[in-house]
Motif scaffolding. Structure first.
Motif, PDB file in Angstrom:
ATOM      1  N   LYS A   1       6.823 -46.916   3.835  1.00  0.00           N
ATOM      2  CA  LYS A   1       7.507 -45.788   3.199  1.00  0.00           C
ATOM      3  C   LYS A   1       6.978 -44.466   3.738  1.00  0.00           C
ATOM      4  CE  LYS A   1       8.862 -43.977  -1.328  1.00  0.00           C
ATOM      5  NZ  LYS A   1      10.310 -44.142  -1.059  1.00  0.00           N
ATOM      6  N   ASP A   2       5.656 -44.384   3.881  1.00  0.00           N
ATOM      7  CA  ASP A   2       5.034 -43.168   4.415  1.00  0.00           C
ATOM      8  C   ASP A   2       5.461 -42.929   5.855  1.00  0.00           C
ATOM      9  OD1 ASP A   2       2.793 -41.032   4.262  1.00  0.00           O
ATOM     10  OD2 ASP A   2       2.259 -42.192   6.037  1.00  0.00           O
TER      11      ASP A   2
ATOM     12  N   TYR B   1       8.258 -43.916   7.455  1.00  0.00           N
ATOM     13  CA  TYR B   1       9.644 -43.467   7.565  1.00  0.00           C
ATOM     14  C   TYR B   1       9.778 -42.009   7.147  1.00  0.00           C
ATOM     15  CZ  TYR B   1      11.903 -47.860   8.840  1.00  0.00           C
ATOM     16  OH  TYR B   1      12.317 -48.975   9.529  1.00  0.00           O
ATOM     17  N   GLN B   2       9.049 -41.625   6.100  1.00  0.00           N
ATOM     18  CA  GLN B   2       9.178 -40.262   5.599  1.00  0.00           C
ATOM     19  C   GLN B   2       8.511 -39.248   6.505  1.00  0.00           C
ATOM     20  OE1 GLN B   2       8.220 -39.770   1.462  1.00  0.00           O
ATOM     21  NE2 GLN B   2       7.902 -37.564   1.633  1.00  0.00           N
ATOM     22  N   ASN B   3       7.264 -39.511   6.895  1.00  0.00           N
ATOM     23  CA  ASN B   3       6.477 -38.508   7.610  1.00  0.00           C
ATOM     24  C   ASN B   3       6.581 -38.594   9.131  1.00  0.00           C
ATOM     25  OD1 ASN B   3       5.271 -37.202   5.285  1.00  0.00           O
ATOM     26  ND2 ASN B   3       4.140 -39.117   4.989  1.00  0.00           N
TER      27      ASN B   3
ATOM     28  N   GLU C   1      13.864 -40.355   4.121  1.00  0.00           N
ATOM     29  CA  GLU C   1      13.477 -40.677   2.746  1.00  0.00           C
ATOM     30  C   GLU C   1      14.097 -42.033   2.412  1.00  0.00           C
ATOM     31  OE1 GLU C   1      11.243 -40.038  -0.479  1.00  0.00           O
ATOM     32  OE2 GLU C   1      11.556 -38.376   0.947  1.00  0.00           O
TER      33      GLU C   1
END
Length: 371
Positions: free
Chosen positions: A342-343, A345-347, A352
């Motif tokens: 998740k981190d 993909y986001q950062n 999101e």
């Protein structure tokens, strides 16, 4: 060429482009033009990060979706003259369009079915094109299209390619590329340290089953040779590939039923967009039911997102971490793979990720609407 006065050695070391005396150029990060001394042989080398433009490109094309994913992760989709992704609802395109909806604003090269021709690419009057090898480079340069070669056979190559793309596109994108590379290097460092703790006795063997070409029928015996990107990713985590020994290095091809049975891997890893096709076929195949991995149901589908994680793209940086958490869970007990994904993909990718999407991606399932 409209926006590049001179492109010098924007290629791998094996490919040399001549320079002209007195050519005015700007090195990346410099504002004042300088004169290249014609007596200095091959003054610009992409491996040394000295790519030369008078102006950064405003119109680019990626010969492969692998490179286009890098461009999108850098937030540089506005530079794409056209997209190599088609607009049909094939399973290979749905995740890409779902996670990067902005690609729908970019013209599909050759229409919805990707009828890309050399004539079409020439008509685009591209400032820059990313290609995969020397043969492609020579083909398109001879058509007057400036090219950068990105040959990727390992995770280290991938990190270098990300950095090169950023350097080609401009200071803003270069900074983003550096951040992604640092993130990727930290992930690899973590995996390499853990790999040291795996004894020879503990190492497992895996057969990598390529399903990218299984749209109409199973490809149970298609795999990759040693020194391929797929085999190198598994090796990074302390996993020995089987089946690869029957193929030439780096080659994708089919092995025989007898060769796979002889290998009898501890686990089977299925990568590619059509994993479901191969997974279902494997479970009912009479000849392969004696394999230990089949009997014990040690069959694993690699996550599929913007592209297959095994396809060589930014997401591929997550592969070693996923392999480690799946195949050496005790060693990776301090890593929460779902949080890391998740981190990432986001950062890293600027996406999101919805919980339902992450669940499907991690299970190697098709994108929304392709259940």
């Amino acid at each position: 060429l409209k926006r590049i006065t001179k492109l010098i050695n924007v290629v791998s070391p094996a490919i040399v482009a001549p320079n002209k005396a007195g050519t005015k150029i700007c090195l990346l990060g410099n504002s004042e033009p300088l004169i290249i001394n014609a007596e200095i042989p091959n003054p610009i080398d992409i491996i040394n990060n000295n790519i030369v433009f008078e102006e950064y490109p405003n119109s680019i094309f990626c010969q492969s979706s692998m490179y286009e994913q890098i461009v999108l992760a850098l937030g540089a989709e506005s530079l794409l003259r056209a997209s190599s992704y088609s607009r049909n609802d094939d399973v290979r395109n749905v995740w890409f369009q779902t996670l990067y909806p902005q690609i729908m604003d970019v013209e599909p090269a050759g229409g919805d079915q990707n009828g890309i021709t050399n004539e079409l690419l020439v008509s685009y009057e591209l400032d820059l094109m990313f290609v995969g090898d020397q043969e492609q480079y020579e083909e398109f340069v001879n058509l007057g299209i400036p090219c950068v070669v990105l040959e990727i056979n390992s995770l280290e190559d991938l990190l270098e390619a990300i950095q090169i793309v950023g350097q080609c596109l401009g200071i803003t994108y270069q900074k983003k590329a550096e951040d992604i590379v640092e993130y990727g290097e930290n992930l690899l460092e973590l995996v390499n340290e853990k790999n040291k703790e795996i004894s020879e006795k503990e190492r497992i063997t895996a057969y990598f089953m390529e399903s990218r070409y299984a749209a109409s029928e199973p490809t149970l015996f298609m795999t990759w040779g040693a020194d391929s990107f797929q085999a190198n990713c598994l090796k990074t985590v302390g996993i020995d590939t089987v089946g690869a020994e029957f193929l030439e290095s780096g080659v994708r091809a089919e092995i025989s039923t007898e060769q796979l049975l002889l290998s009898d891997p501890d686990v089977i890893v299925i990568g590619g967009f059509y994993e479901q096709m191969n997974y279902d076929a494997l479970l009912v195949d009479e000849e392969l039911k004696t394999l230990s991995a089949v009997k014990e149901r040690k069959i694993y589908r690699v996550p599929v997102g913007v592209s297959e994680w095994t396809r060589i793209g930014v997401e591929s940086l997550l592969l070693p971490l996923w392999y480690g958490s799946v195949f050496y869970p005790e060693l990776y007990s301090d890593v929460d793979i779902n949080v890391m994904v998740k981190d990432f993909y986001q950062n890293v990718m600027g996406i999101e990720l919805k919980e339902e999407y992450q669940t499907r991606i991690m299970a190697g399932m098709a994108g929304p609407g392709n259940e």
